[in-house]
Motif scaffolding. Structure first.
Motif, short mmCIF file in Angstrom:
data_model
loop_
_atom_site.label_atom_id
_atom_site.label_comp_id
_atom_site.label_asym_id
_atom_site.label_seq_id
_atom_site.Cartn_x
_atom_site.Cartn_y
_atom_site.Cartn_z
N THR A 169 39.78 40.75 48.85
CA THR A 169 40.77 39.84 48.28
C THR A 169 42.14 40.24 48.79
O THR A 169 42.55 41.38 48.63
CB THR A 169 40.75 39.92 46.72
OG1 THR A 169 39.45 39.59 46.26
CG2 THR A 169 41.76 38.95 46.13
N LEU A 170 42.82 39.31 49.41
CA LEU A 170 44.17 39.58 49.95
C LEU A 170 45.12 38.59 49.31
O LEU A 170 44.96 37.38 49.45
CB LEU A 170 44.17 39.41 51.47
CG LEU A 170 43.20 40.29 52.25
CD1 LEU A 170 43.27 39.96 53.74
CD2 LEU A 170 43.52 41.76 52.04
N ILE A 171 46.10 39.13 48.61
CA ILE A 171 47.07 38.29 47.90
C ILE A 171 48.46 38.57 48.45
O ILE A 171 48.90 39.72 48.47
CB ILE A 171 47.05 38.58 46.38
CG1 ILE A 171 45.63 38.39 45.84
CG2 ILE A 171 48.04 37.69 45.65
CD1 ILE A 171 45.49 38.77 44.39
N CYS A 172 49.14 37.53 48.90
CA CYS A 172 50.51 37.67 49.42
C CYS A 172 50.61 38.75 50.49
O CYS A 172 51.59 39.50 50.53
CB CYS A 172 51.51 37.99 48.30
SG CYS A 172 51.61 36.69 47.06
N CYS A 173 49.60 38.82 51.33
CA CYS A 173 49.64 39.77 52.43
C CYS A 173 50.06 39.07 53.72
O CYS A 173 50.12 37.84 53.76
CB CYS A 173 48.27 40.42 52.61
SG CYS A 173 47.77 41.42 51.20
#
Lengths: 216, 622
Positions: free
Chosen positions: B178-182
């Protein structure tokens, strides 16, 4: 380093600070005995800060230590707020309102298309949403590829001409179905929706394009 | 929306408390205050103790909450060791608070990692590009140490394709990414993940920024293995590049466990229908562009769309709806009654267009919407969604002087209709204290209250007074409040109230508010549970910064930008608190080498790792 435990409630002490105590100076807030005395049970509070020996007595200067002065372009409003005046004209401030770029970009639905010119070795990109009509777009293209001048023909045909060698270029675009069309045929909004990229084609090569829609 | 991870914020009701972990930097074995140090060079414990430790390990397996685990680890050496052996999830709220090798040395059997990087104000372009939060050193350490790692969750980290490759190569059991705001990766890295992570269950890309030149786009969707996959969740609405739709359709068809699917804007309604037909078991669906691809006079796909939604008996969450053509909205009626979560925040809808939909959403708990629906639209929400827990109202035009059609009136409606509200984010142009007070009284369960009055320093639109009274009511009446964002014209009084009553507040956001140092001091002294404090454009100076010295070790970070700070004050803080990293950030590298006394941006955070070594030129660590 020790673990700080939860601080005891200091409600009455907090509200006991009057405005003068909180005035902006380099002098520590614990400078007066009154304030220091009202917080005797503070763990490593003012006793710690008093040791810092900051107080030169000199005030920090006008609010901002020049920060707002220097950054007048960036945040004129913080300067205004410090002076407690209602803000003047709203200069745009970075990151305000706090809406993420992702969201802004989605709502903007920016329509970036590549523009190629026959014979030129480079591509440019334009945001079709930035223009309100064909004339604006063509003017922008003219400026972008600065060698052209816009020439209007009486039947609304628009061509871009390279004054050096007289070569005429016709603005064309590829639509969603992959067909190459002449720019200007369809209503502007439809063009923005369907245009995938733009090519300034030499007039001599433009003969095989989709025939112009009949003007009704 | 990311209900499962609840925004990766700890503002949940379990009341997680980030506790300052024992100081492991010195071998202070006898310092009982800071808990046991690492058992370096210990001889093995006696047999009976070993038995006890084994028993303890079995018990500790059941302990999942971070807070409980941190507490357990501080009991004694034996418990420290047992806890370290049995911890399976590693949560690091600030990637610079500890060095990767230390985390890896202490916890040796980690299966799941949650790692956060940049401060939140990076989302609003306040942190220059290249500031840091590289995932690379972490993935290298994990790669070497955690053979059984299954899950990685990153927020605001800089992740490269090479990092993604290391993930794919290092963790044979890898399941969840899960990648958030990357940012920093591209479709190339996604292709590697798709291709090589054979047990992938979750690939959630949420509001990331991908680097992709048009001609270097890789069709990563086609790279999933041809066999049946174990995919449960595939979220990629932020991946703006086009992809091969047929490959997606096939992928969905061979992923029987797929429950959550959120596609990007390259998917229009005709294609959506096909996807839904392949996956009637979906529970969470993010539509792409909610309009028809075909022009006028073609076959109306609406009918098929209705039956597609009708067949999706399990749908509880809908999102997407980009570039919406409202005449297609009735297609979702069959699922409205089952929806617990609806995200219309990219759909430019009027109140009239929203009404028939929202009237059917009796079970809605989470609702995100644009202010285009106006106060009238919010009235419909209030009347229809009695069970609402979370509301977010975003601005259609996110500029300061835009015409927003939501105001205090809409907020009042919501407060009266949605009594169970726990979390609200509300952008508006006009607000009154009365409406905020009403909300504080009608919605006592509020945990998160974020009000953004977009015009700076705007007072109560009716009385002309500061918004102090409204926020006072919020902190007084909402006794569970842990997260607060303030706006509008606010004096130091507002902060006095926040410090006085906001005893559970962990996250506070302040912008364009306050009169003097006193404001910040009230907060620092009063908000005893404060973890994250972010302030911009407020007249707080060195004195207030220094007043917080006793408290900074109890906080994760403090951000202050465009305030009245100077190098002198910041240096004092740095000098006094050796375990604080004090970063002064400039916007660009100026030509002059001499120091500017004024500090434009300050970011300070507690850390066991000391000053980081990857600082760019525009960051100075004091």
């Amino acid at each position: 380093m020790s673990v700080e435990t939860e601080r005891s409630s200091t409600e009455s002490e907090v509200s006991g600070l009057d405005y003068e105590e909180t005035a902006l100076t380099l002098r520590l807030p614990g400078g007066t005995s009154r304030v220091a005395g009202s917080e005797p049970d503070r763990k490593r509070g003012f006793s710690e800060t008093v040791e810092l020996g900051l107080g030169s007595g000199a005030p920090v200067g006008t609010r901002g230590v020049g920060s707002t002065d220097d950054q007048s372009d960036e945040s004129p409003e913080s300067q205004a707020s410090v002076a407690e005046k209602p803000p003047a004209p709203k200069a745009r401030v970075v990151g305000w309102p706090p809406v993420r770029s992702f969201r802004k970009n989605v709502m903007k639905s920016c329509k970036l298309v590549k523009v190629a010119v026959d014979g030129a070795p480079y591509l440019r990109k334009v945001d079709l949403e930035a223009y309100t009509g064909y004339h604006q777009l063509l003017t922008a293209l003219q400026e972008m590829f600065s060698c052209f001048t816009l020439r209007n023909y009486p039947d609304e045909e628009r061509k871009l001409v390279d004054p050096v060698n007289g070569t005429e270029y016709v603005p064309t675009y590829e639509d969603k179905e992959g067909d190459w069309m002449l720019v200007g045929d369809v209503p502007w909004k439809m063009f923005v929706e369907s245009c995938k990229r733009v090519r300034l084609m030499k007039s001599s090569e433009a003969v095989n394009l989709a025939p112009r829609a009949q003007h009704s | 929306m990311r209900e499962e991870i609840s925004d990766m914020s700890e503002d949940d009701e379990t009341g997680e408390r980030a506790r300052w972990a024992p100081d492991l930097s010195k071998n202070r074995s006898d310092d009982s205050d800071s808990g046991p140090g690492p058992p370096i060079g210990d001889s093995p414990p006696p047999f009976s103790d070993q038995v006890l430790e084994n028993v303890l390990e079995n018990v500790l397996e059941f302990l999942t909450s971070r807070r409980d685990r941190n507490a357990a680890s501080a009991v004694c050496r034996s418990w420290y060791r047992a806890e370290a052996q049995t911890r399976r999830e590693l949560f690091i709220g600030n990637c610079y608070a500890v060095a990767p090798h230390r985390a890896v040395e202490r916890f040796q059997s980690i299966k799941s990692v949650v790692l956060k990087g940049k401060p939140r104000f990076a989302d609003f372009n306040l942190v220059p590009f290249g500031w840091g939060a590289q995932f690379e050193p972490w993935v290298k350490s994990f790669g070497a140490a955690y053979r059984h790692l299954e899950r990685i969750c990153l927020k605001r980290m800089s992740v490269t394709d090479k990092d993604l490759t290391i993930i794919a190569e290092s963790f044979p059991l890898f399941k969840d990414l899960t990648l958030i705001c990357c940012e920093g990766f591209s479709t190339l890295g996604l292709a590697v993940i798709a291709e090589r992570c054979r047990h992938l269950r979750v690939l959630d890309l949420i509001e990331d920024y991908l680097e992709d030149e048009d001609d270097e786009v890789v069709d990563w969707i086609s790279r999933f293995p041809e066999t049946t996959t174990s995919l449960e969740s595939l979220v990629f609405d932020c991946v703006t590049c086009p992809f091969n739709f047929d490959a997606l359709e096939c992928l969905v068809a061979r992923s029987p466990s797929l429950q959550r699917l959120r596609v990007n804007h390259h998917v229009a309604l005709e294609q959506l229908r096909r996807l839904m037909a392949s996956a009637p078991q979906l529970t969470h669906l993010g539509t792409g562009t909610f309009r028809s691809e075909v022009g006028f006079g073609e076959v109306d796909p609406n009918l098929d769309l209705v039956s597609a939604f009708g067949a999706s008996r399990s749908l509880v969450c809908l999102s997407g709806f980009r570039e919406i053509e409202p005449e297609f909205l009735p297609a979702i009626y069959p699922v409205c009654a089952n929806l617990t979560s609806l995200n219309f925040s990219f759909a430019n809808l009027t109140a009239e267009e929203l009404n028939p939909v929202i009237r059917q959403c009796h079970n809605l708990q989470t609702f995100w919407v644009l202010d285009s629906v106006g106060d009238e639209g919010l009235r419909a929400v209030a009347e229809s969604c009695q069970d609402l827990r979370e509301l977010r109202v975003f601005p259609l035009d996110p500029t300061e002087d835009s015409d927003s059609s939501v105001s205090d009136i809409g907020l009042q409606f919501i407060s009266e209709g949605c009594r169970k509200l726990r979390s609200i984010l509300y952008f508006c142009q006009r607000m009154t204290n009365a409406a905020v007070v009403a909300m504080s009284k009608n919605c006592p369960d509020l945990v998160v209250f974020r009000l953004c009055i977009m015009g700076r320093h705007l007072p109560d639109r009716i009385t002309g007074e500061p918004m102090d009274a409204g926020f006072r009511a919020i902190v007084m009446n909402c006794k569970k409040l842990t997260r607060l964002s303030v706006s509008g014209l606010l004096t130091d009084k507002a902060f006095e109230y926040i410090g006085c009553y906001g005893k559970l507040i962990r996250t506070l956001s302040v912008a364009f508010a306050g009169d003097s140092d006193g404001g910040l001091r009230y907060v620092l002294e009063g908000c005893t549970r404060l973890q994250k404090l972010e302030i911009r454009d407020s007249p707080f100076g060195d004195a207030s910064l220094i007043s917080g010295l006793p408290f900074y070790y109890n906080m994760r970070f403090l951000w202050m930008s465009s305030c009245n700070l100077s190098m002198r004050g910041c240096k004092e803080v740095a000098r006094n608190k050796p375990n604080l990293v004090v970063e002064v950030i400039r916007d660009a590298v100026e030509e002059e080498e001499e120091e500017i006394e004024a500090v434009e941006k300050l970011y300070l955070y507690r850390s066991l790792a000391g000053a980081r070594t990857d600082v760019p030129a525009f960051v100075k660590i004091l």
